[in-house]
Design a protein around this motif. Structure first.
Motif, PDB file in Angstrom:
ATOM      1  N   ALA B 206       0.809  -1.214   0.000  1.00  0.00           N
ATOM      2  CA  ALA B 206       0.000   0.000   0.000  1.00  0.00           C
ATOM      3  C   ALA B 206       0.847   1.272   0.000  1.00  0.00           C
ATOM      4  O   ALA B 206       0.374   2.326  -0.411  1.00  0.00           O
ATOM      5  CB  ALA B 206      -0.924  -0.001   1.220  1.00  0.00           C
ATOM      6  N   GLY B 261      -0.782  -1.166   6.014  1.00  0.00           N
ATOM      7  CA  GLY B 261      -1.026  -1.462   4.610  1.00  0.00           C
ATOM      8  C   GLY B 261      -0.502  -2.818   4.211  1.00  0.00           C
ATOM      9  O   GLY B 261       0.044  -3.000   3.125  1.00  0.00           O
ATOM     10  N   GLY B 299      -8.460   2.486   8.407  1.00  0.00           N
ATOM     11  CA  GLY B 299      -8.220   3.860   7.988  1.00  0.00           C
ATOM     12  C   GLY B 299      -7.147   3.928   6.929  1.00  0.00           C
ATOM     13  O   GLY B 299      -6.484   2.928   6.625  1.00  0.00           O
TER      14      GLY B 299
HETATM   15  C1  LIG Z   1       6.492 -19.251  -1.047  1.00  0.00           C
HETATM   16  C2  LIG Z   1       6.052 -17.883  -0.666  1.00  0.00           C
HETATM   17  C3  LIG Z   1       6.720 -17.228   0.369  1.00  0.00           C
HETATM   18  C4  LIG Z   1       6.326 -15.957   0.746  1.00  0.00           C
HETATM   19  N1  LIG Z   1       7.006 -15.337   1.767  1.00  0.00           N
HETATM   20  C5  LIG Z   1       6.584 -14.132   2.192  1.00  0.00           C
HETATM   21  C6  LIG Z   1       7.242 -13.468   3.286  1.00  0.00           C
HETATM   22  O1  LIG Z   1       8.239 -13.950   3.848  1.00  0.00           O
HETATM   23  N2  LIG Z   1       6.762 -12.275   3.696  1.00  0.00           N
HETATM   24  C7  LIG Z   1       5.676 -11.678   3.103  1.00  0.00           C
HETATM   25  O2  LIG Z   1       5.283 -10.586   3.539  1.00  0.00           O
HETATM   26  N3  LIG Z   1       5.064 -12.269   2.058  1.00  0.00           N
HETATM   27  C8  LIG Z   1       5.502 -13.469   1.581  1.00  0.00           C
HETATM   28  N4  LIG Z   1       4.885 -14.032   0.506  1.00  0.00           N
HETATM   29  C9  LIG Z   1       3.901 -13.214  -0.249  1.00  0.00           C
HETATM   30  C10 LIG Z   1       2.517 -13.176   0.357  1.00  0.00           C
HETATM   31  O3  LIG Z   1       1.763 -14.286  -0.122  1.00  0.00           O
HETATM   32  C11 LIG Z   1       1.783 -11.874  -0.038  1.00  0.00           C
HETATM   33  O4  LIG Z   1       1.758 -11.765  -1.442  1.00  0.00           O
HETATM   34  C12 LIG Z   1       2.418 -10.604   0.518  1.00  0.00           C
HETATM   35  O5  LIG Z   1       2.648 -10.743   1.895  1.00  0.00           O
HETATM   36  C13 LIG Z   1       1.486  -9.431   0.272  1.00  0.00           C
HETATM   37  O6  LIG Z   1       2.085  -8.227   0.694  1.00  0.00           O
HETATM   38  P1  LIG Z   1       1.174  -6.978   1.143  1.00  0.00           P
HETATM   39  O7  LIG Z   1       0.313  -7.394   2.283  1.00  0.00           O
HETATM   40  O8  LIG Z   1       2.068  -5.828   1.344  1.00  0.00           O
HETATM   41  O9  LIG Z   1       0.336  -6.682  -0.173  1.00  0.00           O
HETATM   42  P2  LIG Z   1      -1.207  -6.853  -0.468  1.00  0.00           P
HETATM   43  O10 LIG Z   1      -1.642  -8.246  -0.214  1.00  0.00           O
HETATM   44  O11 LIG Z   1      -1.418  -6.270  -1.794  1.00  0.00           O
HETATM   45  O12 LIG Z   1      -1.910  -5.960   0.617  1.00  0.00           O
HETATM   46  C14 LIG Z   1      -1.906  -4.568   0.642  1.00  0.00           C
HETATM   47  C15 LIG Z   1      -2.884  -4.144   1.733  1.00  0.00           C
HETATM   48  O13 LIG Z   1      -2.834  -2.748   1.878  1.00  0.00           O
HETATM   49  C16 LIG Z   1      -4.149  -2.259   2.101  1.00  0.00           C
HETATM   50  N5  LIG Z   1      -4.180  -0.854   1.690  1.00  0.00           N
HETATM   51  C17 LIG Z   1      -4.129  -0.350   0.424  1.00  0.00           C
HETATM   52  N6  LIG Z   1      -4.114   0.993   0.454  1.00  0.00           N
HETATM   53  C18 LIG Z   1      -4.145   1.356   1.750  1.00  0.00           C
HETATM   54  C19 LIG Z   1      -4.161   2.626   2.437  1.00  0.00           C
HETATM   55  N7  LIG Z   1      -4.111   3.778   1.767  1.00  0.00           N
HETATM   56  N8  LIG Z   1      -4.212   2.609   3.788  1.00  0.00           N
HETATM   57  C20 LIG Z   1      -4.256   1.447   4.482  1.00  0.00           C
HETATM   58  N9  LIG Z   1      -4.243   0.242   3.885  1.00  0.00           N
HETATM   59  C21 LIG Z   1      -4.189   0.192   2.536  1.00  0.00           C
HETATM   60  C22 LIG Z   1      -5.035  -3.160   1.294  1.00  0.00           C
HETATM   61  O14 LIG Z   1      -6.337  -3.182   1.829  1.00  0.00           O
HETATM   62  C23 LIG Z   1      -4.333  -4.512   1.442  1.00  0.00           C
HETATM   63  O15 LIG Z   1      -4.856  -5.240   2.550  1.00  0.00           O
HETATM   64  C24 LIG Z   1       5.260 -15.309   0.088  1.00  0.00           C
HETATM   65  C25 LIG Z   1       4.589 -15.968  -0.945  1.00  0.00           C
HETATM   66  C26 LIG Z   1       4.989 -17.230  -1.325  1.00  0.00           C
HETATM   67  C27 LIG Z   1       4.267 -17.896  -2.441  1.00  0.00           C
END
Ligand SMILES: Cc1cc2nc3c(=O)[nH]c(=O)nc-3n(C[C@H](O)[C@H](O)[C@H](O)COP(=O)(O)OP(=O)(O)OC[C@H]3O[C@@H](n4cnc5c(N)ncnc54)[C@H](O)[C@@H]3O)c2cc1C
Lengths: 247, 313
Positions: B206, B261, B299
């Motif tokens: 985010a 985020g 928020g």
């Molecule tokens: C084998 C494997 C290993 C992995 N290992 C890891 C690991 O070690 N660590 C890890 O983190 N991931 C790992 N992942 C990836 C994991 O599956 C997710 O894809 C990743 O954690 C998503 O990151 P995110 O939450 O930042 O992004 P997103 O899932 O895109 O989430 C973003 C969030 O931000 C929120 N948001 C957007 N705009 C705003 C705003 N203005 N204010 C407040 N909230 C907002 C949204 O509602 C959403 O919930 C792995 C995946 C695999 C397949």
């Protein structure tokens, strides 16, 4: 240069696993199984090296149940040239897997092993390192970039403190981290073509896996966390954190 | 009685704080606890190891090759030390420990217990599988050397104030020349180390850019916290890989974790399950992170985070 890509059939990474009520393990019945994601990345890297002309043949191998043939077929469809399936119904531990793979490396005359840094089922993170050691080869684990030049590989590794670059002499074992590449999608016609690619079966009995092993005596769910609550604004959040002595 | 050898970790010539966590695991096993420090220069990190509570002896192994620690050159040295009757060889489950210990185990022809999170007996442990979504109890029947790595999120660091004896140790081992360290690029910085910080603030996809990530750093600094990130934020290039928290990043256990985020994918949650209090800030009230958070605030993080920083600063 001939590359071996060992792969593992594991519960798909999107599945939330459930521990069986009798504590004997996690429920695998009716659960979606896939190729361990790190192994897909390893195969992708091998295929890119082949496309660059560095590698001549990519052999994928798995040790596992009969159904693990599905996972071999997907990696053949991604582009590997042929497959070896060591059929095993029992659980194989990392040191045993390393011994089996060592024999495959020797039998096949392999020059480079590319494999996942860990399997997302047992999360052991051992097999690549053990294989390298048994072969007397160097290792470059947690790779985020691989460059092969002549008889050496230059590998960027993701370490806790940042990035480290190692240079290793070939032959070597390289284990893939997530940022090494983004595996290509498998296309339908390639799945059809993969059915005709060679897939050799080997029996577990052909391998010496008589080493000390660990015994899993119980599997249980992790202790849950207390249910949380929502706060309405920043002031309430700060007040609650102050109450708990956290800020 | 157990005789335990801990392989210390050093970074830029200093003892890494996770070593004291491995010592805490050794204390739970019980027995004589030795720490091996590998270096090429002065005894500094060995002296620091001697201060850790519970340590009875520190072995300082000086070798020119140890100026650049690599699994390939360290493993034969650890194995040479192991011949002196150790029942256990342990290291922290950091990227260094994960790289090294399976090499040690394979040289000895024994299995390894990765990620020890609890000790039931000298050869009887709990360890997580499936990104911590299940816990297994593993035993090591027999009397082979027990090689293991210690889950740093599960053990508090052993205390200080000790003054164990430090001895120079020469090892007789042939070291391979097939592995060379070219360079290390470490983020470093002044913020607390994620694996030992008591507070951590993390940002996710985010944030949208590395410039925007600044608001995460500002909140972290206002709290004296470490700064972390989701995989999505690292993949997008907002921040370096050493900030990634989760199954494939760092597994951490701060008293306070603030996720901004971040949606709460299982792989991310795997890294924070042992945190004391988890705070989630997300503009989607259905984000899965709220299922595990102790305190949730719905928020826009671009409003909430700067407000928090201002009011806490
Ligand atoms: C084998 C494997 C290993 C992995 N290992 C890891 C690991 O070690 N660590 C890890 O983190 N991931 C790992 N992942 C990836 C994991 O599956 C997710 O894809 C990743 O954690 C998503 O990151 P995110 O939450 O930042 O992004 P997103 O899932 O895109 O989430 C973003 C969030 O931000 C929120 N948001 C957007 N705009 C705003 C705003 N203005 N204010 C407040 N909230 C907002 C949204 O509602 C959403 O919930 C792995 C995946 C695999 C397949």
């Amino acid at each position: 240069m001939k590359v071996l890509v060992p792969i593992k059939r594991a519960v798909d990474y999107n599945v939330r696993v459930r521990v069986k009520n009798d504590g004997s393990g996690v429920e695998l019945n009716g659960v979606k199984m896939s190729v361990n994601p790190f192994d897909e990345i390893a195969n992708e890297e091998a295929l890119r090296l082949k496309e660059k002309g560095v590698v001549t043949e990519v052999v994928v191998a798995t040790i596992g149940v009969a159904k693990a043939e599905d996972q071999l077929r997907s990696e053949l469809a991604r582009g590997a040239d042929r497959a070896i399936h060591v059929v095993a119904d029992q659980d194989i531990q990392p040191l045993q897997a390393a011994r089996i793979l060592k024999k495959l490396v020797e039998d096949e005359g392999i020059d480079l092993v590319l494999m996942g840094k860990q399997a997302i089922d047992d999360d052991a993170n051992q097999t690549g390192q053990m294989l390298a050691t048994l072969l007397g080869w160097p290792q470059a684990t947690f790779a985020s970039k691989v460059e092969i030049e002549g008889q050496t590989a230059r590998v960027d590794r993701e370490i806790d403190a940042g990035i480290e670059t190692l240079e290793v002499d070939l032959p070597a074992v390289i284990t893939a981290d997530l940022r090494l590449n983004e595996p290509r999608f498998i296309k339908l016609p390639d799945i059809m073509k993969a059915k005709r690619k060679p897939l050799d079966k080997r029996e577990l009995g052909d391998f010496d896996i008589d080493v000390p092993t660990l015994e899993v005596t119980e599997t249980r769910p992790p202790s849950g966390r207390e249910p949380g609550r929502m706060v309405k604004d920043v002031d309430e959040l700060i007040a609650t954190l102050k109450d708990k002595g956290l800020v | 009685m157990s005789k335990i050898l801990i392989v210390a970790e050093t970074l830029s010539g200093e003892l890494h704080p996770t070593t004291a966590k491995a010592v805490a695991c050794a204390q739970a096993i019980g027995g004589d606890i030795h720490v091996a420090v590998f270096g090429s220069g002065d005894q500094g990190p060995a002296q620091a190891a001697a201060e850790i509570e519970g340590v009875t002896e520190v072995l300082y192994v000086q070798h020119d090759e140890n100026n650049a620690a690599r699994a390939a050159t360290l493993a034969p040295q650890v194995v040479a030390l192991a011949a002196e009757g150790y029942s256990h060889l342990l290291a922290a489950n950091t990227t260094t420990g994960k790289d090294l210990m399976p090499r040690v185990a394979a040289l000895l022809g024994v299995p390894q217990v990765t990620d020890i999170m609890a000790v039931h007996g000298p050869r009887d442990f709990d360890r997580p599988i499936y990104a911590g979504n299940a816990i297994t109890r593993v035993q090591a029947p027999g009397d082979f050397v027990l090689v293991g790595t210690v889950r740093t999120a599960s053990f508090g660091a052993a205390g200080g104030g000790n003054s164990a004896a430090v001895s120079d140790k020469a090892v007789d081992a042939e070291l391979p020349s097939h592995t060379r360290l070219v360079e290390q690029k470490t983020g470093g910085g002044d913020r607390p180390d994620l694996q030992t910080a008591s507070r951590v603030v993390s940002g996710g996809r985010a944030l949208g850019s590395s410039e925007n990530f600044d608001i995460i750093f500002k909140l972290a600094d206002a709290l004296g916290a470490g700064a972390g990130a989701s995989r999505a934020a690292v993949d997008a290039g907002y921040v370096p890989n050493d900030m990634q928290v989760g199954q494939t990043g760092k597994i951490i256990a701060p008293d306070l974790y603030i996720a901004c985020g971040i949606s709460g994918a299982i792989q991310h949650l795997a890294g924070i399950k042992d945190a004391g209090t988890i705070v989630a800030i997300n503009n989607d009230e259905n984000a899965p992170i709220f299922e595990i958070a102790d305190l949730g605030l719905v928020g826009d993080l671009f409003e909430v985070v700067p407000q928090l920083t201002e009011k806490l600063g």
